[in-house]
Design a protein around this motif. Structure first.
Motif, PDB file in Angstrom:
ATOM      1  N   HIS A   1      34.152 -11.445  33.834  1.00 13.88           N
ATOM      2  CA  HIS A   1      33.129 -12.461  33.560  1.00 13.88           C
ATOM      3  C   HIS A   1      32.300 -12.734  34.819  1.00 13.88           C
ATOM      4  CE1 HIS A   1      31.227 -15.968  31.818  1.00 13.88           C
ATOM      5  NE2 HIS A   1      31.576 -16.644  32.883  1.00 13.88           N
ATOM      6  N   GLU A   2      32.995 -12.903  35.947  1.00 14.92           N
ATOM      7  CA  GLU A   2      32.278 -13.178  37.199  1.00 14.92           C
ATOM      8  C   GLU A   2      31.387 -12.000  37.583  1.00 14.92           C
ATOM      9  OE1 GLU A   2      35.402 -14.152  39.932  1.00 14.92           O
ATOM     10  OE2 GLU A   2      35.661 -16.168  39.112  1.00 14.92           O
ATOM     11  N   GLN A   3      31.897 -10.781  37.389  1.00 14.37           N
ATOM     12  CA  GLN A   3      31.091  -9.605  37.695  1.00 14.37           C
ATOM     13  C   GLN A   3      29.882  -9.544  36.760  1.00 14.37           C
ATOM     14  OE1 GLN A   3      33.184  -5.891  37.397  1.00 14.37           O
ATOM     15  NE2 GLN A   3      31.705  -4.830  38.673  1.00 14.37           N
ATOM     16  N   GLY A   4      30.088  -9.880  35.507  1.00 16.97           N
ATOM     17  CA  GLY A   4      28.973  -9.925  34.558  1.00 16.97           C
ATOM     18  C   GLY A   4      27.920 -10.940  34.985  1.00 16.97           C
ATOM     19  N   GLU A   5      28.377 -12.100  35.450  1.00 17.05           N
ATOM     20  CA  GLU A   5      27.439 -13.126  35.926  1.00 17.05           C
ATOM     21  C   GLU A   5      26.662 -12.621  37.144  1.00 17.05           C
ATOM     22  OE1 GLU A   5      26.512 -16.098  34.621  1.00 17.05           O
ATOM     23  OE2 GLU A   5      27.700 -15.417  32.915  1.00 17.05           O
ATOM     24  N   ARG A   6      27.361 -11.946  38.059  1.00 17.51           N
ATOM     25  CA  ARG A   6      26.687 -11.395  39.246  1.00 17.51           C
ATOM     26  C   ARG A   6      25.652 -10.354  38.826  1.00 17.51           C
ATOM     27  NH1 ARG A   6      32.004 -11.731  41.334  1.00 17.51           N
ATOM     28  NH2 ARG A   6      32.377  -9.513  40.952  1.00 17.51           N
ATOM     29  N   LEU A   7      26.020  -9.516  37.877  1.00 18.61           N
ATOM     30  CA  LEU A   7      25.081  -8.494  37.397  1.00 18.61           C
ATOM     31  C   LEU A   7      23.877  -9.133  36.712  1.00 18.61           C
ATOM     32  CD1 LEU A   7      27.504  -5.772  36.002  1.00 18.61           C
ATOM     33  CD2 LEU A   7      25.979  -5.568  37.965  1.00 18.61           C
ATOM     34  N   ARG A   8      24.122 -10.149  35.878  1.00 18.83           N
ATOM     35  CA  ARG A   8      23.008 -10.848  35.215  1.00 18.83           C
ATOM     36  C   ARG A   8      22.076 -11.461  36.251  1.00 18.83           C
ATOM     37  NH1 ARG A   8      26.481 -11.340  30.979  1.00 18.83           N
ATOM     38  NH2 ARG A   8      27.755 -13.025  31.747  1.00 18.83           N
TER      39      ARG A   8
END
Length: 121
Positions: free
Chosen positions: A47-54
């Motif tokens: 989830h955190e990686q997804g947020e960073r990517l977004r």
């Protein structure tokens, strides 16, 4: 007595089996909890990686939009410079044509003047 000893031995074996089963159950619960904890940690990291990517994509989108605006502005400047250059080139060519015509007139006048001077001599 012998029967009592066998009964006691069976009870002892049953207790040992119950204790072993209890320990297996605890070990299974511990393993299950560890797996759940690992899954939650992986989900959180994903989830955190997804947020960073977004966030990175949004930032890249903003940078791209700004670059497009700057490019459009530079294209407009270039178009204006091309129009100005064409105007100045056209003016220059007109001026050259006028000067060439004046030069031709002066040359013709000079030649006529020289012929008249030669005729006088």
């Amino acid at each position: 007595r012998r029967m009592q000893a066998e009964i006691d031995a069976l009870r002892h074996t049953a207790r040992e089996r119950e204790e072993a089963e209890g320990e297996r159950e605890k070990a299974w619960q511990t393993a299950r909890q560890s797996a759940e904890t690992a899954r939650l940690a992986a989900d959180t990291e994903a989830h955190e990686q997804g947020e960073r990517l977004r966030s990175a994509l949004a930032s890249a989108g903003r940078e791209t939009a700004a670059a497009r605006e700057q490019f459009a502005s530079k294209c407009a400047e270039l178009a204006a410079l091309e129009v100005r250059w064409e105007d100045e080139r056209s003016s220059f060519l007109q001026e050259v044509a006028v000067l060439t015509a004046e030069g031709e007139e002066l040359r013709a006048s000079l030649e006529a003047h020289q012929r008249a001077h030669v005729d006088e001599v």
